[in-house]
Design a protein around this motif. Structure first.
Motif, PDB file in Angstrom:
ATOM      1  N   VAL A 180       0.849  -1.188   0.000  1.00 41.51           N
ATOM      2  CA  VAL A 180       0.000   0.000   0.000  1.00 41.51           C
ATOM      3  C   VAL A 180       0.885   1.238   0.000  1.00 41.51           C
ATOM      4  O   VAL A 180       0.684   2.182  -0.769  1.00 41.51           O
ATOM      5  N   GLU A 181       1.893   1.217   0.840  1.00 37.30           N
ATOM      6  CA  GLU A 181       2.805   2.353   0.946  1.00 37.30           C
ATOM      7  C   GLU A 181       3.508   2.608  -0.398  1.00 37.30           C
ATOM      8  O   GLU A 181       3.561   3.750  -0.878  1.00 37.30           O
ATOM      9  N   ALA A 182       4.020   1.551  -1.004  1.00 37.42           N
ATOM     10  CA  ALA A 182       4.749   1.700  -2.271  1.00 37.42           C
ATOM     11  C   ALA A 182       3.810   2.190  -3.372  1.00 37.42           C
ATOM     12  O   ALA A 182       4.163   3.076  -4.158  1.00 37.42           O
ATOM     13  N   ILE A 183       2.616   1.638  -3.421  1.00 33.45           N
ATOM     14  CA  ILE A 183       1.667   2.032  -4.470  1.00 33.45           C
ATOM     15  C   ILE A 183       1.275   3.497  -4.285  1.00 33.45           C
ATOM     16  O   ILE A 183       1.201   4.266  -5.235  1.00 33.45           O
ATOM     17  N   ARG A 184       1.061   3.899  -3.046  1.00 34.10           N
ATOM     18  CA  ARG A 184       0.723   5.312  -2.793  1.00 34.10           C
ATOM     19  C   ARG A 184       1.825   6.234  -3.293  1.00 34.10           C
ATOM     20  O   ARG A 184       1.562   7.249  -3.926  1.00 34.10           O
ATOM     21  N   ARG A 185       3.051   5.858  -3.005  1.00 36.10           N
ATOM     22  CA  ARG A 185       4.156   6.727  -3.431  1.00 36.10           C
ATOM     23  C   ARG A 185       4.182   6.868  -4.947  1.00 36.10           C
ATOM     24  O   ARG A 185       4.381   7.955  -5.482  1.00 36.10           O
ATOM     25  N   VAL A 186       3.964   5.740  -5.629  1.00 36.57           N
ATOM     26  CA  VAL A 186       4.018   5.781  -7.093  1.00 36.57           C
ATOM     27  C   VAL A 186       2.809   6.536  -7.649  1.00 36.57           C
ATOM     28  O   VAL A 186       2.938   7.351  -8.568  1.00 36.57           O
ATOM     29  N   LEU A 187       1.655   6.314  -7.071  1.00 36.28           N
ATOM     30  CA  LEU A 187       0.453   6.982  -7.593  1.00 36.28           C
ATOM     31  C   LEU A 187       0.484   8.486  -7.295  1.00 36.28           C
ATOM     32  O   LEU A 187       0.007   9.287  -8.099  1.00 36.28           O
ATOM     33  N   ASP A 188       1.077   8.858  -6.165  1.00 38.05           N
ATOM     34  CA  ASP A 188       1.241  10.291  -5.888  1.00 38.05           C
ATOM     35  C   ASP A 188       2.067  10.926  -6.989  1.00 38.05           C
ATOM     36  O   ASP A 188       1.794  12.038  -7.436  1.00 38.05           O
ATOM     37  N   TYR A 189       3.060  10.169  -7.386  1.00 39.22           N
ATOM     38  CA  TYR A 189       3.929  10.680  -8.437  1.00 39.22           C
ATOM     39  C   TYR A 189       3.143  10.840  -9.750  1.00 39.22           C
ATOM     40  O   TYR A 189       3.215  11.872 -10.420  1.00 39.22           O
ATOM     41  N   VAL A 190       2.352   9.837 -10.087  1.00 45.64           N
ATOM     42  CA  VAL A 190       1.542   9.906 -11.310  1.00 45.64           C
ATOM     43  C   VAL A 190       0.579  11.096 -11.210  1.00 45.64           C
ATOM     44  O   VAL A 190       0.417  11.870 -12.156  1.00 45.64           O
ATOM     45  N   ALA A 191      -0.030  11.245 -10.038  1.00 44.49           N
ATOM     46  CA  ALA A 191      -1.028  12.303  -9.857  1.00 44.49           C
ATOM     47  C   ALA A 191      -0.389  13.687  -9.906  1.00 44.49           C
ATOM     48  O   ALA A 191      -1.071  14.685 -10.154  1.00 44.49           O
ATOM     49  N   SER A 192       0.924  13.748  -9.696  1.00 47.77           N
ATOM     50  CA  SER A 192       1.600  15.045  -9.710  1.00 47.77           C
ATOM     51  C   SER A 192       1.578  15.658 -11.103  1.00 47.77           C
ATOM     52  O   SER A 192       1.877  16.836 -11.275  1.00 47.77           O
ATOM     53  N   GLY A 193       1.251  14.804 -12.101  1.00 46.48           N
ATOM     54  CA  GLY A 193       1.118  15.322 -13.460  1.00 46.48           C
ATOM     55  C   GLY A 193       2.448  15.644 -14.113  1.00 46.48           C
ATOM     56  O   GLY A 193       2.513  16.400 -15.071  1.00 46.48           O
ATOM     57  N   ALA A 194       3.536  15.071 -13.594  1.00 49.81           N
ATOM     58  CA  ALA A 194       4.850  15.297 -14.200  1.00 49.81           C
ATOM     59  C   ALA A 194       4.786  14.907 -15.682  1.00 49.81           C
ATOM     60  O   ALA A 194       4.037  13.999 -16.042  1.00 49.81           O
ATOM     61  N   PRO A 195       5.592  15.577 -16.523  1.00 52.81           N
ATOM     62  CA  PRO A 195       5.517  15.312 -17.957  1.00 52.81           C
ATOM     63  C   PRO A 195       5.730  13.828 -18.244  1.00 52.81           C
ATOM     64  O   PRO A 195       6.636  13.210 -17.678  1.00 52.81           O
ATOM     65  N   GLY A 196       4.931  13.263 -19.090  1.00 49.62           N
ATOM     66  CA  GLY A 196       5.076  11.847 -19.438  1.00 49.62           C
ATOM     67  C   GLY A 196       4.134  10.958 -18.660  1.00 49.62           C
ATOM     68  O   GLY A 196       3.794   9.858 -19.104  1.00 49.62           O
ATOM     69  N   THR A 197       3.683  11.414 -17.495  1.00 45.27           N
ATOM     70  CA  THR A 197       2.831  10.534 -16.673  1.00 45.27           C
ATOM     71  C   THR A 197       1.466  10.300 -17.341  1.00 45.27           C
ATOM     72  O   THR A 197       0.814   9.301 -17.061  1.00 45.27           O
ATOM     73  N   GLU A 198       1.091  11.186 -18.233  1.00 46.34           N
ATOM     74  CA  GLU A 198      -0.222  11.009 -18.891  1.00 46.34           C
ATOM     75  C   GLU A 198      -0.235   9.778 -19.805  1.00 46.34           C
ATOM     76  O   GLU A 198      -1.292   9.249 -20.122  1.00 46.34           O
ATOM     77  N   ARG A 199       0.943   9.331 -20.210  1.00 46.15           N
ATOM     78  CA  ARG A 199       1.008   8.139 -21.070  1.00 46.15           C
ATOM     79  C   ARG A 199       0.944   6.835 -20.270  1.00 46.15           C
ATOM     80  O   ARG A 199       0.943   5.749 -20.840  1.00 46.15           O
ATOM     81  N   VAL A 200       1.023   6.942 -18.978  1.00 45.42           N
ATOM     82  CA  VAL A 200       1.117   5.739 -18.140  1.00 45.42           C
ATOM     83  C   VAL A 200      -0.229   5.023 -18.087  1.00 45.42           C
ATOM     84  O   VAL A 200      -1.210   5.554 -17.582  1.00 45.42           O
TER      85      VAL A 200
END
Ligand code: LLP
Length: 425
Positions: A213-233
């Motif tokens: 849960v902890e690891a997934i949250r960290r990764v999803l927070d990153y995706v949600a940050s909208g950093a360039p490229g994350t929209e392709r994920v």
């Protein structure tokens, strides 16, 4: 749950008596149970069925790479997680679908990358920025675009053996989260790769859903940050690692992991990949071995078997615990796990090393020379880690389905052992 049981004073695998299998195929012998394998695969698939879309289960080939077992899992609809050109070759030889293959590994060679591209795999799980560049170069040379997922290192502690902990920042695996943005940006500049996913694998034999849960949250927070490229994920590969019972009932059911993990992923629009290895195979296999010599030394008894650390390396390498018990007589007591470690019997192998043991300090009934013993929970990382140390042929493997038992790998011969050297002599 598995289908190994003691019935009428003898161990049976599904409907096949262990003693008959040992008689027919010899020892040491790996025996796998098809019903148990299918059961575990389906339980895991069903546990995660509440995700937005059904997950892709990519069986982790390293756990047990026997072709017949890969074929069985392909029949169940499995994809595969591979870490080498050799494992990819096995998947293809077994009839597996390359479009359902993910390829991880910290040291992919150029040759392996080319092979995987030519096979048309689903995703390369990329472990370093320079690897991304290598995959890009290979893909452009083949006029192809490689689908990649960045393997991120979420820096969580899965609380398992340190040799099988993989998602802490001091481990060699994956790309640190704070570098992810830069690597993803870089990926966008490369014509030969398209970053379609993110990957994590935090460790193995994990018996707590919290680190996931902890690891997934960290990764999803990153995706949600909208950093360039994350929209392709589109893909999130959460790796393998679900633990199994070795001692008693220490593992969690798949549903317990799913209950914690599924809500984290709900509504994200991501396709989820799981890479279970041990969970599918661990308790679906046993190693049958005969006592060769029984001897006493003071209070201690040594049962020296015809299987050793070259056949099953886990006890020697990780001091890991496998239940060991005679195949004839009564079942081991339910609390064997609790009482073990205080007994007077060392069940050991024939290899010339003191670290060569199957189970130390056990409480065992009287064992005579020639008796058959079973080493339980040996289906995962047993045969796949076996070696020819001491120039010993590796064991045969048998698959039981109902009452039918089928040889799925013949015992190695002396010719097999010497062949590659003899041709150079
Ligand atoms: N995915 C990746 C990227 C992995 O590295 C591994 C295992 C798996 C999936 C499957 O993990 P599992 O579901 O089987 O826990 N030889 C050790 C285990 C090494 C595991 C290595 N990576 C043992 O015998 O305990």
């Amino acid at each position: 749950m598995d289908h190994f049981a003691y019935r009428d004073g003898r161990l049976v695998c599904d409907e096949a008596p262990a003693a008959e299998l040992a008689e027919r195929f010899g020892t040491p012998l790996y025996v796998y149970c098809a019903r148990t394998i299918r059961h575990h695969f389906r339980v895991l698939r069903d546990a995660f069925a509440a995700l937005d879309a059904p997950p892709l289960l990519c069986y982790s080939v390293k756990a047990n790479s026997n072709l017949s077992l890969l074929r069985l899992l392909h029949g169940e609809g499995a994809g595969f997680d591979v870490v080498s050109g050799g494992e990819l070759l096995r998947v293809r030889a077994a009839g597996g679908d390359p479009k359902k293959v993910v390829y991880a590994g910290v040291g992919k060679s150029t040759r392996e990358i080319h092979e995987a591209l030519a096979a048309g795999i689903l995703l390369f799980n990329v472990e370093a920025e320079t690897e991304l560049e290598r995959i890009d170069a290979c893909a452009r040379a083949q006029n192809a675009v490689a689908g990649v997922a960045l393997r991120l290192n979420p820096d969580v502690d899965p609380k398992t053996h340190r040799y099988i902990t993989t998602g802490k920042k001091e481990n060699k695996f994956g790309i640190n989260l704070d570098r992810a943005e830069r690597v993803l940006r870089h990926a966008q500049e490369l014509r030969g790769v398209e970053c379609r996913g993110l990957h994590i694998h935090i460790g193995s034999q994990i018996t707590d859903p919290k680190p996931y849960v902890e690891a997934i949250r960290r990764v999803l927070d990153y995706v949600a940050s909208g950093a360039p490229g994350t929209e392709r994920v589109r893909w999130l590969d959460i790796g393998g690692g679900f633990g199994v019972h070795y001692r008693s009932q220490e593992a969690l059911p798949a549903a317990a992991f799913a209950q914690a993990i599924v809500p984290e992923l709900a509504g994200r629009g991501l396709n989820v990949i799981l890479e279970p290895g041990r969970f599918i195979m661990g308790n679906a296999g046993i190693l049958l071995t005969r006592a060769v010599t029984v001897k006493r030394s003071g209070e201690r008894r040594f049962v020296i078997c015809d299987a050793g650390m070259n056949d099953l390396m886990r006890p020697a390498l990780y001091q890991s615990y496998h239940r060991v018990w005679p195949a004839a007589g009564q079942a081991p007591p339910a609390d064997q796990g609790a009482r073990d470690g205080h007994g007077h019997v060392d069940v050991v192998g024939p290899i010339c090393e003191s670290g060569d043991f199957l189970g130390n300090d056990r409480d065992l009934p009287e064992v005579a020379e020639g008796d058959l013993l079973a080493v339980f929970s040996a289906g995962a990382y047993g045969m796949s880690m076996a070696s020819n140390y001491n120039t010993r042929p590796r064991p045969a493997e048998v698959l039981v389905d109902g009452a039918e038992a089928r040889l799925i790998r013949r015992r190695e011969s002396y010719d097999d052992l010497l062949g590659p050297e003899r041709e150079c002599l």
